[in-house]
Design a protein around this motif. Sequence first.
Motif, PDB file in Angstrom:
ATOM      1  N   HIS A  29       1.143  -1.245   0.436  1.00 28.88           N
ATOM      2  CA  HIS A  29      -0.256  -0.262   0.296  1.00 28.88           C
ATOM      3  C   HIS A  29       0.951   1.278  -0.189  1.00 28.88           C
ATOM      4  O   HIS A  29       0.605   2.168  -0.945  1.00 28.88           O
ATOM      5  N   THR A  30       2.258   1.232   0.402  1.00 32.55           N
ATOM      6  CA  THR A  30       3.109   2.318   0.140  1.00 32.55           C
ATOM      7  C   THR A  30       3.535   2.170  -0.572  1.00 32.55           C
ATOM      8  O   THR A  30       3.596   3.137  -1.623  1.00 32.55           O
ATOM      9  N   LEU A  31       4.028   1.212  -1.299  1.00 30.44           N
ATOM     10  CA  LEU A  31       4.780   1.297  -2.251  1.00 30.44           C
ATOM     11  C   LEU A  31       4.104   1.213  -3.778  1.00 30.44           C
ATOM     12  O   LEU A  31       4.319   1.818  -4.755  1.00 30.44           O
ATOM     13  N   ALA A 150      11.876  -5.290  -8.890  1.00 31.50           N
ATOM     14  CA  ALA A 150      12.667  -4.492  -9.433  1.00 31.50           C
ATOM     15  C   ALA A 150      13.354  -3.420  -8.479  1.00 31.50           C
ATOM     16  O   ALA A 150      14.307  -2.368  -8.283  1.00 31.50           O
ATOM     17  N   TYR A 151      12.035  -3.153  -7.791  1.00 33.07           N
ATOM     18  CA  TYR A 151      12.281  -1.720  -6.738  1.00 33.07           C
ATOM     19  C   TYR A 151      13.453  -2.303  -5.935  1.00 33.07           C
ATOM     20  O   TYR A 151      14.143  -1.738  -5.382  1.00 33.07           O
ATOM     21  N   LEU A 152      13.212  -3.347  -5.091  1.00 30.95           N
ATOM     22  CA  LEU A 152      14.020  -3.883  -3.944  1.00 30.95           C
ATOM     23  C   LEU A 152      15.615  -4.639  -4.892  1.00 30.95           C
ATOM     24  O   LEU A 152      16.881  -3.775  -4.143  1.00 30.95           O
ATOM     25  N   ILE A 153      15.815  -4.561  -6.259  1.00 32.96           N
ATOM     26  CA  ILE A 153      17.456  -5.082  -6.251  1.00 32.96           C
ATOM     27  C   ILE A 153      17.849  -3.796  -6.797  1.00 32.96           C
ATOM     28  O   ILE A 153      18.911  -3.435  -6.339  1.00 32.96           O
ATOM     29  N   ALA A 154      16.937  -2.490  -7.384  1.00 30.46           N
ATOM     30  CA  ALA A 154      17.282  -1.349  -7.160  1.00 30.46           C
ATOM     31  C   ALA A 154      17.780  -0.188  -5.664  1.00 30.46           C
ATOM     32  O   ALA A 154      18.592   0.097  -6.344  1.00 30.46           O
TER      33      ALA A 154
END
Length: 160
Positions: A29-31, A150-154
């Motif tokens: 819900h935040t991301l 993708a967000y976590l990898i970046a």
Amino acid sequence: MASTDSWTLEIESPVAAPRLFKAGVMDWHTLAPKLAPHIIASAHPIEGEGGVGSVRQFNFTSAMPFSIMKEKLDFLDMEKCECKSTLLEGGGIGITIETATSHIKVEATANGGSVVKVETTYKLLPGAEVKDEITNAKDSLTNIFKGAEAYLIANPDTYN
């Protein structure tokens, strides 16, 4: 008489299970409004602090066939990266679907990554038919977890 049916989905990821579970499930819900603003206009908890019994609402843009979705967390095991939730409103509830529940478990793989396992059970309203909704739901879930991935990898220092 309407019958209960279900579908399953598995999504592989190079991201560790605890990180993907936290980002793609518990804090989605935040991301979501940051990572998919073209689909999710806003999202927020409306009851609870994120534990069992908590309810959160997602508000969608015109890209979706419905404007909101409210879900209630029915079961949570953070150590096992597992949860169950019930769709309370939106997402077809009252239109084609009488009830819908999802069970999500993110399991570690031998290579340090994870596999997301989803099982959704639903009961259609009498006379309602499922056409592209299952494919669309699977695509949406895949996009959620691939977006979180993708967000976590970046951002390797987040959700550790």
